[in-house]
Design a protein around this motif. Structure first.
Motif, mmCIF file in Angstrom:
data_model
loop_
_atom_site.group_PDB
_atom_site.id
_atom_site.type_symbol
_atom_site.label_atom_id
_atom_site.label_comp_id
_atom_site.label_asym_id
_atom_site.label_seq_id
_atom_site.Cartn_x
_atom_site.Cartn_y
_atom_site.Cartn_z
ATOM 1 N N ASP A 65 44.674 29.596 54.842
ATOM 2 C CA ASP A 65 45.866 30.061 54.124
ATOM 3 C C ASP A 65 45.787 29.708 52.638
ATOM 4 O O ASP A 65 45.126 28.743 52.254
ATOM 5 C CB ASP A 65 47.126 29.379 54.688
ATOM 6 C CG ASP A 65 47.653 30.097 55.921
ATOM 7 O OD1 ASP A 65 46.909 30.923 56.486
ATOM 8 O OD2 ASP A 65 48.793 29.825 56.317
ATOM 9 N N GLN A 108 49.639 26.460 63.102
ATOM 10 C CA GLN A 108 48.718 27.495 63.581
ATOM 11 C C GLN A 108 48.336 27.246 65.038
ATOM 12 O O GLN A 108 48.513 26.134 65.542
ATOM 13 C CB GLN A 108 47.410 27.441 62.779
ATOM 14 C CG GLN A 108 47.580 27.493 61.291
ATOM 15 C CD GLN A 108 46.247 27.374 60.574
ATOM 16 O OE1 GLN A 108 45.563 26.367 60.721
ATOM 17 N NE2 GLN A 108 45.871 28.385 59.825
ATOM 18 N N THR A 109 47.741 28.275 65.646
ATOM 19 C CA THR A 109 47.187 28.103 66.991
ATOM 20 C C THR A 109 46.285 26.867 66.999
ATOM 21 O O THR A 109 46.312 26.067 67.933
ATOM 22 C CB THR A 109 46.353 29.347 67.382
ATOM 23 O OG1 THR A 109 47.186 30.501 67.252
ATOM 24 C CG2 THR A 109 45.831 29.251 68.802
ATOM 25 N N ARG A 132 47.358 34.672 54.042
ATOM 26 C CA ARG A 132 46.002 34.343 54.465
ATOM 27 C C ARG A 132 45.021 34.521 53.301
ATOM 28 O O ARG A 132 45.173 35.422 52.482
ATOM 29 C CB ARG A 132 45.578 35.261 55.611
ATOM 30 C CG ARG A 132 46.404 35.126 56.864
ATOM 31 C CD ARG A 132 46.180 33.864 57.611
ATOM 32 N NE ARG A 132 44.780 33.651 57.946
ATOM 33 C CZ ARG A 132 44.354 32.650 58.721
ATOM 34 N NH1 ARG A 132 45.217 31.788 59.233
ATOM 35 N NH2 ARG A 132 43.077 32.501 58.974
ATOM 36 N N GLY A 149 55.521 31.700 61.652
ATOM 37 C CA GLY A 149 54.616 32.833 61.870
ATOM 38 C C GLY A 149 54.158 33.551 60.630
ATOM 39 O O GLY A 149 53.078 34.126 60.602
ATOM 40 N N ARG A 183 48.520 37.416 64.534
ATOM 41 C CA ARG A 183 47.246 37.416 63.808
ATOM 42 C C ARG A 183 46.329 38.496 64.344
ATOM 43 O O ARG A 183 45.972 38.483 65.512
ATOM 44 C CB ARG A 183 46.572 36.051 63.987
ATOM 45 C CG ARG A 183 47.038 35.049 62.983
ATOM 46 C CD ARG A 183 46.645 33.669 63.384
ATOM 47 N NE ARG A 183 45.211 33.424 63.258
ATOM 48 C CZ ARG A 183 44.693 32.209 63.354
ATOM 49 N NH1 ARG A 183 45.468 31.167 63.570
ATOM 50 N NH2 ARG A 183 43.406 32.024 63.247
ATOM 51 N N ASP A 198 61.787 25.968 58.255
ATOM 52 C CA ASP A 198 60.643 26.876 58.185
ATOM 53 C C ASP A 198 59.387 26.049 58.477
ATOM 54 O O ASP A 198 58.976 25.236 57.663
ATOM 55 C CB ASP A 198 60.604 27.502 56.790
ATOM 56 C CG ASP A 198 59.504 28.529 56.632
ATOM 57 O OD1 ASP A 198 58.750 28.751 57.590
ATOM 58 O OD2 ASP A 198 59.397 29.101 55.537
ATOM 59 N N THR A 199 58.816 26.273 59.654
ATOM 60 C CA THR A 199 57.722 25.421 60.143
ATOM 61 C C THR A 199 56.369 26.109 59.936
ATOM 62 O O THR A 199 56.163 27.212 60.421
ATOM 63 C CB THR A 199 57.898 25.170 61.653
ATOM 64 O OG1 THR A 199 57.889 26.439 62.316
ATOM 65 C CG2 THR A 199 59.204 24.473 61.960
ATOM 66 N N PRO A 226 55.278 34.029 56.050
ATOM 67 C CA PRO A 226 56.226 33.604 55.011
ATOM 68 C C PRO A 226 57.558 34.326 55.192
ATOM 69 O O PRO A 226 57.594 35.504 55.541
ATOM 70 C CB PRO A 226 55.538 34.045 53.713
ATOM 71 C CG PRO A 226 54.086 34.186 54.054
ATOM 72 C CD PRO A 226 54.052 34.610 55.497
HETATM 73 C C1 6R9 Z 1 52.327 29.117 64.782
HETATM 74 C C2 6R9 Z 1 51.594 30.373 64.440
HETATM 75 C C3 6R9 Z 1 49.013 31.057 62.033
HETATM 76 C C4 6R9 Z 1 49.178 31.687 60.676
HETATM 77 C C5 6R9 Z 1 49.053 30.691 59.556
HETATM 78 C C6 6R9 Z 1 49.886 31.354 58.464
HETATM 79 C C7 6R9 Z 1 51.014 31.997 59.234
HETATM 80 C C8 6R9 Z 1 52.596 30.372 60.360
HETATM 81 C C9 6R9 Z 1 54.088 30.116 58.806
HETATM 82 C C10 6R9 Z 1 53.087 30.980 58.314
HETATM 83 C C11 6R9 Z 1 54.183 31.139 56.306
HETATM 84 C C12 6R9 Z 1 55.188 29.807 57.940
HETATM 85 N N1 6R9 Z 1 52.187 31.132 59.318
HETATM 86 N N2 6R9 Z 1 53.746 29.762 60.064
HETATM 87 N N3 6R9 Z 1 53.141 31.500 57.069
HETATM 88 N N4 6R9 Z 1 55.185 30.339 56.693
HETATM 89 N N5 6R9 Z 1 56.193 29.015 58.329
HETATM 90 O O1 6R9 Z 1 52.158 31.303 63.921
HETATM 91 O O2 6R9 Z 1 50.259 30.382 64.757
HETATM 92 O O3 6R9 Z 1 49.613 32.767 65.368
HETATM 93 O O4 6R9 Z 1 47.891 30.987 64.855
HETATM 94 O O5 6R9 Z 1 49.306 31.993 63.050
HETATM 95 O O6 6R9 Z 1 50.503 32.218 60.552
HETATM 96 O O7 6R9 Z 1 49.139 32.330 57.808
HETATM 97 O O8 6R9 Z 1 47.703 30.510 59.187
HETATM 98 P P1 6R9 Z 1 49.222 31.571 64.578
#
Ligand code: 6R9
Length: 659
Positions: free
Chosen positions: A519, A435-436, A534, A407, A545, A431-432, A409
């Motif tokens: 990103d 994105q949507t 972002r 979600g 978001r 740490d995955t 960093p």
């Molecule tokens: C799955 C989800 C996407 C945005 C993505 C980024 C941030 C997601 C992250 C991360 C750093 C991680 N993001 N995972 N930043 N490390 N492991 O969250 O989808 O709600 O669409 O958000 O979240 O900026 O572009 P969504």
């Protein structure tokens, strides 16, 4: 891996980003994890080599693991790129894979879903029970004249019926759109206008933080103000009875869920759908305007989610999988509902606030249900860290074997706290990044990977990403740049609902042929990726978001506001929150008076909350007589953000750009 050199010398106690830039620790996989892993390091190397030599064959093998009514003519049809069609010509249904096929196996009587309500009530459904509940709901939808291609909007708290409604809609080929229960009537109305659902499934209310929050009234308010086109399509509002509140029901349109399904048979046929048939629409914030309806389709999505869940969380038949996301977000869709059910795992769903009635609630859930995999968000970890280690220390947590985050960093501090105090230094933290729009994990370690706290490590096999500059050239290691995805992937979004042109423009135009993620990231000398945030005007408030444009529009609808700009500023717990710069209309009392009384700030903050819902957190309002603008009249948010965070504007070139 090479010996680490410090990449920079950030002072102690500086923000997340600085500590991320300096992180040097590595965590090697423990022998036990490697011995137990479905994919050991050698398997991972083979998978990577295979994906490189025969990329389509590689994804075809992943598709072979699922059941299809008809196999594909082509793994990927790119003739209309960027409108890629995965598994072209195939027929399938994700619900067949998530439920129907398990009924024929030993999974039939295994727990599919464990649900815990905030007050402590629980419900458990086996695969067979869930299958029958879904069939009843599917039959009820059909009986109401709802079918293939119709939209079903689900505005629900995390309840078993939320999962059932999603699966029932998908089973009959309807397209679900789950809208977070915390959104306001206005946010809901915008989504109703865009999706024009034939049915809305909601609840009378839910429990959150010890209180009853009503929900049906939000639906009524949203529907009362929706467009004529949307009103003409809406046939039914189905209401799940969850709390004891007076609920107004409109004759002919509204029906209680228990009445809706009561007389329905518990067998229902599963619609055979083209692989490209839409499965769901999920609204998410972008750089400009209203949230966009991201569309995912049955075939590619099921393959991508199924494969990636198995790789990253290394599923075992005995797992109890707890992903703390609300089903209303993509994380909930892919890894609370569809992924775990396709895998035949037991998925856990918790209704309430993770700190209710006390800070140890999450750990008590883990202990009582014997959770083995815990997948959560950095904002929750930061919240729990604040209460110290005594909370987790009071629980055994011995069943946990893997941890994950998503979600936003995660700072190395939060990562190591999670690893040490929750994982007891035994469980890897995965740490995955995704994105949507991507639908599935894209960049993530596997349990056997060497981990660096704060790094999302490397793309999964079959996924190709890079970090590039404005011109699309790869940036040297250690430098920040735009994160792009260079090849399509199975669970990719297929379009933006009602706006295919925006799909092309927003994701594929910036770097032709590549997907632009929005990103910024950095690659280190080992090829490990570090997400920096972002690149656009999208904030990540507690990992959610929120577009600055959306929040500005909500604020600007306040009668006192002449003009406003929103910027994201760092927040210790939520990661980021909004700060508003506001120019008031001339007829307002002088700013000095308001600063003293504090009245209007609160007014504006409340107003934005009412307009968008509690996810829109504005921490501070600063009144200005004018906003800084460039020569084209565009508000220079970058400047305001730099002022608010105390950074020099010059430093921001790689971190943010006005796109
Ligand atoms: C799955 C989800 C996407 C945005 C993505 C980024 C941030 C997601 C992250 C991360 C750093 C991680 N993001 N995972 N930043 N490390 N492991 O969250 O989808 O709600 O669409 O958000 O979240 O900026 O572009 P969504």
């Amino acid at each position: 891996m090479s010996a680490k050199q410090p990449l920079c010398t950030a002072p102690e106690g500086s923000g997340t980003l600085d500590t991320l830039l300096c992180e040097e620790r590595v965590f090697r996989p423990m022998p036990r994890i490697v011995a137990e892993a479905n994919m050991n390091p050698q398997d991972v190397a083979i998978a990577r080599a295979r994906a490189e030599s025969d990329w389509l064959g590689f994804w075809e093998e992943a598709a072979e693991e699922l059941s299809w009514f008809r196999k594909w003519d082509a793994v990927l049809d790119d003739s209309a790129a960027p409108f890629y069609r995965w598994f072209a010509g195939a027929r399938c249904n994700i619900v067949y894979n998530a439920l129907d096929r398990h009924i024929e196996t030993a999974n039939k009587n295994k727990l599919a879903l464990i649900w815990e309500g905030e007050p402590g009530d629980t419900r458990k459904l086996t695969y067979y029970e869930l299958y029958r509940e879904v069939n009843k709901a599917a039959n009820a939808l059909r009986a109401a004249g709802i079918g293939k291609g119709d939209r079903v909007l689900i505005h629900m708290p995390p309840l078993p019926e939320t999962v059932i409604a999603m699966l029932a809609a998908a089973k009959i080929g309807a397209v679900h759109s789950v809208v977070f229960g915390g959104f306001s009537a206005r946010s809901l109305r915008d989504r109703i206008n865009d999706a024009t659902p034939a049915a809305i499934i909601t609840a009378d209310g839910f429990y959150r933080n010890g209180r009853v929050i009503t929900l049906k009234g939000t639906v009524d308010a949203a529907v009362a103000k929706c467009s004529g086109a949307a009103a003409a399509v809406l046939k039914k509002v189905v209401v799940v009875h969850r709390v004891l509140v007076e609920t107004a029901m409109k004759e002919d349109r509204d029906v209680w869920y228990h009445d809706f399904v009561r007389d329905q048979p518990d067998e229902a046929f599963t619609e055979s759908l083209d692989a490209a048939h839409p499965l769901f629409i999920l609204y998410t914030s972008g750089t400009t305007g209203a949230p966009k309806g991201i569309v995912h389709a049955h075939g590619g999505y099921m393959v991508g989610v199924n494969r990636t869940l198995d790789w990253v969380f290394d599923l075992k038949p005995t797992d109890i999988f707890w992903c703390t996301a609300d089903p209303a977000w993509i994380t909930g869709h892919s890894y609370v509902v569809y992924g775990p059910l396709m895998a035949g795992t037991t998925t856990l769903l918790y209704e309430g606030h993770p700190l209710y009635p006390e800070a140890g609630r999450a750990w008590s859930v883990v202990q009582r249900w014997g959770v083995t995999v815990l997948y959560t968000v950095p904002t929750l970890i930061r919240m729990l860290m604040r209460f110290g280690r005594q909370n987790p220390d009071r629980h055994t947590l011995g069943t946990l074997r893997l941890l994950g985050t998503v979600g936003e960093p995660i700072s190395p501090e939060a990562w190591t706290w999670f690893h040490k105090h929750i994982g007891r230094s035994r469980c890897p933290v995965l740490d995955t990044w995704w994105q949507t729009e991507t639908g599935m994990f894209m960049i993530s370690p596997l349990p056997v990977s060497l981990l660096k706290p704060g790094s999302v490590t490397r793309p999964l096999p079959g996924v190709e990403v890079d970090v590039v500059d404005e011109s699309g050239a790869p940036v040297p290691h250690g430098q920040g740049g735009y994160l792009v995805i260079k090849k399509p992937w199975p669970a990719m979004l297929t379009t933006i609902f009602n706006d295919p042109e925006a799909y092309r423009r927003l994701y594929w135009e910036r770097f032709p042929g590549w997907y632009f993620s929005g990103d910024v990231a950095r690659k280190d000398e080992d090829g490990y990726l570090w997400i920096q945030g972002r690149a656009d005007d999208v904030m990540l408030i507690a990992g959610h978001r929120i577009g600055t444009a959306e929040l500005e529009a909500a604020l600007a609808s306040h009668p006192a506001v002449a003009e406003c700009a929103i910027v994201g500023v760092p927040d210790e717990i939520r990661g980021e929150v909004a700060k508003a710069f506001v120019v008031l209309h001339d007829d307002q009392p002088p700013v000095a008076t308001m600063m003293m009384t504090g009245e209007t700030d609160q007014d504006l903050i409340e107003h934005a909350r009412r307009e968008l819902g509690p996810v829109a957190v504005i921490r501070e309002v600063e009144f200005r007589s004018a906003l800084p603008k460039n020569k084209n009249g565009k508000i220079m948010r970058r400047l305001l953000r730099a002022e608010s965070t105390g950074q020099s504007t010059g430093d921001l070139s790689t971190l943010s750009t006005d796109i």
